[in-house]
Design a protein around this motif. Structure first.
Motif, PDB file in Angstrom:
ATOM      1  N   ALA A   1       0.607  -1.634  -0.572  1.00  0.00           N
ATOM      2  CA  ALA A   1       0.366  -0.236  -0.126  1.00  0.00           C
ATOM      3  C   ALA A   1       1.100   0.923  -0.070  1.00  0.00           C
ATOM      4  O   ALA A   1       0.501   2.274  -0.738  1.00  0.00           O
ATOM      5  CB  ALA A   1      -0.502   0.426   1.435  1.00  0.00           C
TER       6      ALA A   1
ATOM      7  N   GLY B   1      -7.723   1.718   3.558  1.00  0.00           N
ATOM      8  CA  GLY B   1      -8.207   1.301   2.217  1.00  0.00           C
ATOM      9  C   GLY B   1      -8.943  -0.171   2.740  1.00  0.00           C
ATOM     10  O   GLY B   1      -9.307  -0.754   2.102  1.00  0.00           O
TER      11      GLY B   1
ATOM     12  N   PHE C   1     -13.043   1.075  -2.543  1.00  0.00           N
ATOM     13  CA  PHE C   1     -11.999   1.214  -2.047  1.00  0.00           C
ATOM     14  C   PHE C   1     -11.745   2.836  -2.596  1.00  0.00           C
ATOM     15  O   PHE C   1     -10.989   3.735  -1.693  1.00  0.00           O
ATOM     16  CB  PHE C   1     -10.975   0.305  -2.309  1.00  0.00           C
ATOM     17  CG  PHE C   1      -9.955   0.540  -2.411  1.00  0.00           C
ATOM     18  CD1 PHE C   1      -9.133   0.284  -0.958  1.00  0.00           C
ATOM     19  CD2 PHE C   1      -9.048   1.034  -2.947  1.00  0.00           C
ATOM     20  CE1 PHE C   1      -7.367   0.133  -1.230  1.00  0.00           C
ATOM     21  CE2 PHE C   1      -7.691   1.073  -3.027  1.00  0.00           C
ATOM     22  CZ  PHE C   1      -6.488   0.428  -1.916  1.00  0.00           C
TER      23      PHE C   1
ATOM     24  N   MET D   1     -10.711   5.903  -0.316  1.00  0.00           N
ATOM     25  CA  MET D   1      -9.094   6.416  -0.578  1.00  0.00           C
ATOM     26  C   MET D   1      -9.354   8.171  -0.568  1.00  0.00           C
ATOM     27  O   MET D   1      -9.034   9.817  -0.544  1.00  0.00           O
ATOM     28  CB  MET D   1      -8.515   5.897  -2.216  1.00  0.00           C
ATOM     29  CG  MET D   1      -7.573   4.407  -1.911  1.00  0.00           C
ATOM     30  SD  MET D   1      -6.497   4.513  -0.382  1.00  0.00           S
ATOM     31  CE  MET D   1      -7.455   4.001   0.832  1.00  0.00           C
TER      32      MET D   1
ATOM     33  N   SER E   1      -6.574   5.373  -5.535  1.00  0.00           N
ATOM     34  CA  SER E   1      -7.159   4.071  -5.919  1.00  0.00           C
ATOM     35  C   SER E   1      -6.851   3.580  -7.898  1.00  0.00           C
ATOM     36  O   SER E   1      -7.168   2.600  -7.820  1.00  0.00           O
ATOM     37  CB  SER E   1      -8.449   4.674  -6.007  1.00  0.00           C
ATOM     38  OG  SER E   1      -9.209   5.003  -6.679  1.00  0.00           O
TER      39      SER E   1
END
Length: 362
Positions: free
Chosen positions: A254, A279, A294, A298, A324
């Motif tokens: 990430a 996330g 998601f 984000m 994202s």
């Protein structure tokens, strides 16, 4: 061989609902979105960092595969790490089609190549989810400690915006959608939704107790055996190290994507804690592949980070969406690649097991 009957209508409804979730959240995320800003940012991105992130993403699968064997050993099952890796990959692939179906698919696939009873392997998978939740809570604590200012800043931003919207009677995105359907009494609508959700939960519980009691008891016994296996672990230190390895890989997968974008390349390690928490919360939503949920998570998460840095919330939201658009496709590509590869690999393992069984029976 253990089999689980499936209801085609239920599967179709699950897919339709998950796609609806994905579409709705994606619509919320992209409202007022400036594609030019994202396009410019993506054109300047250094995708070598994305490749590094992908390595950690796959490595997390491998650590999880090795750790799974540690959970199954106390129950008398020693499985191949490669078989565990491919069954985990197959489970993630199934989650892309039918959300939350991967756990059962993974356990069923393992039975096909290792003959581990589904109820027992599902028990260990549920235990994994409990451990993942504990690890997630650890990251949440780190986020609260090191990025509390971002949480507070975003809260102040949202509440201030809400007050302005209330004074000016400006509906939010979801309420605008309701108005397009002819619904204007939002208070009554929200009350009805809450009552319906409560009735649905009560109805599901009643159905399970009334008609599925025996199956629940049998399933529960298998799950309990899987959960109890952690107390019998002979390699507890290894188990802890592999668990740390999994979540360090998740974190790196990430965080490294941030370095791909010039606008987020100065993000700190603490910012990485915040990103992985936000996330993960986005991926919990039962939308296909986390799409929409998601992206929206984000968008809001990066808004909070940018506000805490004294930067524009709107620009932060655009960078969150840009992030994202790199991170989520990366996760999906890993799931698709390893998942599709798992199909022939598991077929090969099943054929090998069948040949060995036939040889022994001769």
């Amino acid at each position: 061989m253990e089999k689980k009957s499936t209801n085609p209508l239920k599967s179709v409804l699950t897919i339709v609902i998950s796609l609806a979730f994905a579409g709705f959240f994606l619509w919320l995320a992209l409202r007022g979105f400036d594609f030019d800003v994202v396009q410019k940012s993506l054109s300047k991105a250094n995708y070598m960092w994305v490749l590094f992130a992908a390595v950690f993403g796959v490595l997390a699968y491998w650590f999880r595969a090795v750790r799974w064997n540690l959970l199954l050993e106390p129950m008398g099952h020693s499985i191949s790490t490669s078989n565990a890796f491919w069954t985990i990959s197959f489970g993630y692939l199934m989650n892309l089609t039918i959300p939350r179906s991967g756990e059962v698919a993974r356990a069923t696939a393992l039975y096909g190549v290792e003959k581990v009873p589904v109820s027992k392997s599902v028990g260990t998978i549920i235990l994994e989810r409990v451990i993942d939740l504990i690890c997630m809570m650890g990251f949440l604590v780190l986020t609260v400690i090191f990025k509390f200012d971002a949480i507070v800043s975003f809260y102040d931003y949202v509440t201030t915006k809400k007050k302005i919207s209330k004074e000016e009677h400006i509906p939010n995105g979801f309420e605008e959608f309701l108005m397009s359907l002819g619904i204007s009494d939002f208070d009554s609508f929200y009350l009805i939704v809450k009552v319906l959700v409560l009735l649905l939960i009560v109805g599901v519980i009643f159905y399970l107790i009334k008609f599925k009691r025996v199956q629940l008891i049998q399933f529960g016994k298998g799950i309990w055996e899987g959960i109890a296996s952690i107390s019998k672990l002979e390699k507890k230190v290894k188990f802890i190290l592999y668990t740390l390895g999994i979540w360090i890989c998740y974190y790196m997968a990430a965080y490294l994507v941030c370095f791909a974008l010039p606008e987020t390349s100065d993000f700190t390690i603490a910012d990485g804690f915040f990103i992985i928490v936000v996330g993960t919360l986005g991926m919990i939503v039962p939308a296909s592949g986390g799409i929409g949920a998601f992206n929206l998570a984000m968008k809001y998460g990066f808004m909070a980070l940018f506000i805490s840095m004294g930067k524009s919330a709107e620009f932060g939201g655009e960078m969150g969406l840009t992030y994202s658009f790199i991170s989520l496709p990366l996760q999906i590509v890993i799931m698709l690649t390893t998942g599709l590869l798992s199909i022939p690999m598991l077929a090969k393992a099943r054929n090998k097991l069948a040949a060995e069984t036939d040889f022994k029976s001769v």
